[in-house]
Design an enzyme around this catalytic site. Sequence first.
Site, PDB file in Angstrom:
ATOM      1  N   GLY A 154     -60.435  25.423 -42.012  1.00 57.61           N
ATOM      2  CA  GLY A 154     -59.581  24.759 -42.179  1.00 57.61           C
ATOM      3  C   GLY A 154     -58.831  24.171 -42.385  1.00 57.61           C
ATOM      4  O   GLY A 154     -57.707  23.822 -41.985  1.00 57.61           O
TER       5      GLY A 154
ATOM      6  N   SER B 139     -65.065  25.325 -46.510  1.00 60.72           N
ATOM      7  CA  SER B 139     -64.055  25.734 -47.424  1.00 60.72           C
ATOM      8  C   SER B 139     -63.973  23.580 -46.577  1.00 60.72           C
ATOM      9  O   SER B 139     -64.593  23.031 -47.161  1.00 60.72           O
ATOM     10  CB  SER B 139     -63.146  26.085 -45.715  1.00 60.72           C
ATOM     11  OG  SER B 139     -61.610  26.346 -46.991  1.00 60.72           O
TER      12      SER B 139
END
Length: 523
Positions: A124, A210
């Site tokens: 995120g 990520s």
Amino acid sequence: MASRLLISKRSLLIAGLSLAALPAIGQEAHPVVTTTNGPVRGQTDGGVAVFKGVRYGADTGPRRFQPPVPPTAWTAPADAFAYGAASPQGGAETNQSEDCLFLNVWSPGLDRERRPVMVYIHGGAYSNGSGSSPLYDGTRLARRNDVVVVTVNHRLNLFGYAFLQRIAGDPFRDSGNAGQLDLHLALEWVRDNIAGFGGDPGRVMVFGQSGGGAKIATMMATPAAAGLFHRAATMSGQQVTASGPWNATRRAEAWLDALSLPKDRAAEAATMPVETLLKAAETTDPVLGFGGLYWGPVLDDRTLRRHPFYPDAPSQSAHIPMIIGNTHDETRAFLGGDLANFELTWEDLPGKMTGREMRIDVAPEPVIAAYRQMYPHYSPSDVFFAATTGARSWRGAVIEAEARAASGSPAWVYQLDWRSPINGGRRGAMHTDDIPLALDNVAATGSRAQGPEAQPMADRLSKAFVAMARDGNPNHTGLPAWDRYDLARRQTMIMDEPPRMEDDPRGGERRLFAAIPYVQPGT
């Protein structure tokens, strides 16, 4: 009886049989484990002890922008039945609060087995998400592999990374890396308490996708994180450089301007409403020139004193074995939502390949020409997605792998080529597709891993991560021999059906972009 169960369990492991039918050793319906902060009471799920919402830090609201502190100790067992709150954010998380320093534990046995510990750090970017997604549920990974799984919540966006040091002075000297300091505190909790949950504090692997991978790359260069983990794996998450102090200050100033706070009143941000602070963070980023404000770790000369992977791999983590992974079609996750990007013409293409999409300062025409020569069968849309992937996140993974190889540090590299059949496969192997595979959650809500090949792919990747956690090496019988990455061959495991090893896959793309200065997205 316990010893007989232990012998039986080991026998089953040796035989390669499932542990799913075995009762968890030493567990009751609501097992209680004593931690350094106080006892916690969990639940059982299919033979796995589950503890959700375990507090590892005090409420950050009264200490906004400050380093985290341990919570006030308690004596009565605290119920750990539900996930704790996520950091305030603009995303879709329903349970948000500045009181967000919680973690979750899944263990197949509350005994003295000293199992490998796998700590998943969510993505995120640095702005959204939590450790509570169904994709991160550790039940299957723990039960099928006899490991302890942990997920973590920590401060995000401005609450974790607003750099006020050069504006508001000494009281805010640690504000630019508060979210990283939360992760350090969580890993200290793991070090001090995981043995009570059947885990081995000397075999802790951090892995994340990520933003989670980027947080890990940052910790690998952070002195305060030294010794808190012993293996690492990053999935489409690179942090070659952090925000420099001036860019981070520019962002903080833009945010204060949106709050109508002059610099001499910056400290008032510590008491303003959460919603007001988040709304102001939607102002245009003054460094990138588009989008809301970027938040991430800052080179503050306190917590972070060097860039994570620039100019080289950090020596403090040279001994830590590492997996570096990416997906073949990363940007189809970000740019594939616009259906027009699948219908591009050669005339359209130069105008689409802007600095905003490529994230580096390069003219589109020579890049397009190079791709047409390397891949004459590519359509304009194929070139668009491939070039944006090659210039952005994939290149960061290559830089980190090369830096590790140059320093002699162990690294194993993979590329996910397997395509989910969703949307007829047009989204390719995109960013996030390896999450349910690595965590063995292909059936979970939100998983894109579907079709008859999904579970075999999950078996391959998750067992590689488990092997890394257990032995410091990702090789297992479900894969061909996986060689360490070196600069002579650039060996890469292609995660596909079937899996295979390739030397320097996409070497032409690597050489193309190596001639252009790299800009870490956001920094």
